[in-house]
Every structure is written in C-alpha cells, then in structure tokens.
Design an enzyme around this catalytic site. Sequence first.
Site, PDB file in Angstrom:
ATOM      1  N   ASP A   1      -0.554   0.945  -8.079  1.00  0.00           N
ATOM      2  CA  ASP A   1      -0.484   1.943  -9.151  1.00  0.00           C
ATOM      3  C   ASP A   1      -0.194   1.242 -10.677  1.00  0.00           C
ATOM      4  O   ASP A   1      -0.923   1.680 -11.692  1.00  0.00           O
ATOM      5  CB  ASP A   1       0.557   3.090  -8.921  1.00  0.00           C
TER       6      ASP A   1
ATOM      7  N   SER B   1      -1.054  -4.508   0.192  1.00  0.00           N
ATOM      8  CA  SER B   1      -1.466  -5.841   0.579  1.00  0.00           C
ATOM      9  C   SER B   1      -0.208  -6.637   0.844  1.00  0.00           C
ATOM     10  O   SER B   1      -0.260  -7.708   1.700  1.00  0.00           O
ATOM     11  CB  SER B   1      -2.190  -6.619  -0.502  1.00  0.00           C
TER      12      SER B   1
ATOM     13  N   HIS C   1      -0.192 -12.999  -4.339  1.00  0.00           N
ATOM     14  CA  HIS C   1       0.619 -12.428  -2.856  1.00  0.00           C
ATOM     15  C   HIS C   1       1.559 -13.698  -2.456  1.00  0.00           C
ATOM     16  O   HIS C   1       1.265 -14.784  -2.952  1.00  0.00           O
ATOM     17  CB  HIS C   1      -0.286 -12.106  -1.817  1.00  0.00           C
TER      18      HIS C   1
END
Length: 425
Positions: free
Chosen positions: A205, A89, A342
């Site tokens: 992850d 993303s 983000h």
Amino acid sequence: MEWLWIAVATCVLVPHSVKGNDWWGEYEEGIRHYSKEALNKEFPEKTRPASFKHPVFQCPDMSPSPTVPSSVEFVKAADIKVIAALGDSLTTSIGANATTVLGIPIEFRHVSWSIGGYGSFQDVITLANIIKLFNPNLVGAAPGKTVHGMQGHISETGFNLAVTGHNTFNLPGQTRHLIDTLRGYEGLNFEEDWKLLTILMGMNDICDYCKDKALFSADNFIHYMTVSLEMLMNEVPRMIVNVAQILPMQTLREVQKPTPGCLLQRSFCSCLIEPVAGSPELRELVEVNLEFQKKLEELLHSDRFFRDNFAVVHQPFLKHADPPRLPSGKIDMTFFTHDCFHFTIKGHEELAKGLWNNMFQPEGGKMIVNSFSDPITLTCPPMDHPYIFTRPIAARSDLPPLQSDAPSKAAILLLSLLVGRLCLV
C-alpha cells in the site's frame, strides 16, 4: 520446463520501464548462462553453504498442556496444531533462495519466515520449524516452491496463502480463501484444533500510495484489516492471530548495487524509490508509513478482537527495524535478494526469531528490533508463563473496561446518596 522458467522470468522482468541498453544486454547475457540446475539450487553460497546447520534449540519445557486448552490465554507452543500465513511477497518469500536474478519470480514459500516448512530448525529457522520442535505433527507449514503468477497447489503452499503483489484491499479475499481451506481440509479438526495465523500486510500500500492516495490511505488499510480480522473472529474457533507491525520503509532506499536486478526496486516500490531525497513527496510517504503503524497499534491495543477462544495480537518487533549493516555502515547485501528489495533466507530467519520472541512477551514488554545487524537471540517460553501472550492490556481484570455503558458501582452509590439527601430536604 526449463523454457517455462525463462518465460516467467522474462514476463516479470521485461515489462518494467527500465531504460538503457546495458540492462537488456546484461539480461540477455544472464539468459545465455541460465541453467535449470542453478535456478533451483538450494542454499546458494550468498546465503550459506548446503552443509550449514543451526545449533539445536532446546527449552526446559517443550510439552503440550495435559488437556487441550479451552482458553486462548493458556495455549502453549506444543498445543498449536495448525499454522497459516497471509500477506504479500515477504510472506511468499519471493526470490529468497534465488541463485540469479532469473530466480526472482520463484516464491520460496518453504523458507518463509512465518510458515516455511523446509527440512528442520537446523536447516532453516522459520516460525513453523520452531513450533515443529514442540509439536512435530504441526499441519500447514509450506513444503515447497511456487512461481509468481501461477496457481500453486496446497501440496506446495501448505497454508501459506499469501499472494505476491497483493495490497491490503486483497486481504479479505485471502482470508475467505483461508477459512474455506481450513474448513475443508481433511485431517484437521476445525472446531477443536488450535490454529496460529500470521499476517503481515501493508507495505505494498505504501509502495503504491502515490498512484492512488485514497485507495491506499491509512484509513483504508485499517478498514480492510478490520474486515479480515472480524471474518476470522466470527468464523474460526480456537485461533491466535499474529499481526506483525509493518517496517519503516525509507531506509530501503539505501539498499542499492550497480546491478540490473537492483533496477527492479523501482518497479516494485516506485513511490518510495523515485522521489528525490528531501522532497515533499518522500516526506509525505514517510509520514504515511508512520500513520499506518500508529493506526494499526490503535486498532489492536484493545480487546476488540479478544474472546475466550480467539485473540489477535499485535507483534511490534519490526516497528523501528533498520536494515542490517556492515561495520562500515553500508548495507549488508547478503540479507537481500537480487532485486535489492526482498529478503534472503538470512533476513527471513531474523524475522522468524523476532516474531517467536514477541509471542512469549506480554504487551508493553515486547522486544522491538532497532537493527538486524546483530542476530536476534532466540528465547524459550518463560517457565512462569509458558503460554503465548494473548490478553491485551485493555482486557486485564485490574483495569476498567475499554468501553462500558453500564454505570459503575461507585456511580450508583454516589447517585443513591444524592437522592437520599434530596429526599431529606
């Protein structure tokens, strides 16, 4: 179409386990005030006014090589014909230009740090827009937006084939998609054109580590990264691959505001956000983050992925990066989207500048950003070495090979002398 946007936003925001009627009430209030025009507005005031322009960026030498280079060590910015990107993303640029929390599902690929092609350099600083100053005919820069969960067409994505939410075990699939796309793209000379690919992968992850510690281990991270890089090396000629170091993620816990959007942070990265400060779980995650960084450096600080017409380059500028802060020490929230996780365009531009600078710095002399509080100054390729640095230290001619089964000349000479002495006895 307007209700499609609302449905997508609802699908993304509602399923997460966020408690409390205040959240739902505020979300419904947001929908009532929703408008398609606001959702699609370019350059919300949070980032900059629409009339904003960056100063012109000019370098002493912006010309291509006299002939198309045959060696990966002599590729100038203007020699790059094709640009591509893989990742998650952060590369799809989700929510980066959103006006409200409802815009979070939009992937603003056209302003993505490594491949966005919106307007020009003066409009948005991306790696692609910088290279377009050197080669205006660059192919692959992302021209448009997509919606998370919906298939985007290449006319919107360009060669930004990153997928929101993907983990590193998805990277080989992204890589195969890219290779097949490049092979079949009309107007691209697969064998002759120099290609620049940027990969940033691994943060998801870490965000998912506590859910499956074996699947999201550092060893698995390196395994899938290795598989992907070997696919590229074996199948794609004339390519330079930037592998950006992953961020130290602990400080993202400080990116907080008392808003409904910030509650999404817990859903995006629960393994990082939910542990209590100082807990064993958080300490373990910080150690795993460091292990990811260390193992990636070990993988790439060799000549394993270095050939005459192919190179993978570790770009470490994010290794110690701290979130941008105000003079008071608080996080500068203008760099973060409504989900408090983000980056907005401001953040993407700093990533683009850091990556560009690293590309023209040799291994061992690459800039590492300590904080984004001070804007990065964009630099020109050095006049004495106007090429992208691709040769790893392990491949330098003045150093011994990384591994060699053949005996050295010195060893052969020593062995000859010993045998000679034995024969005389």
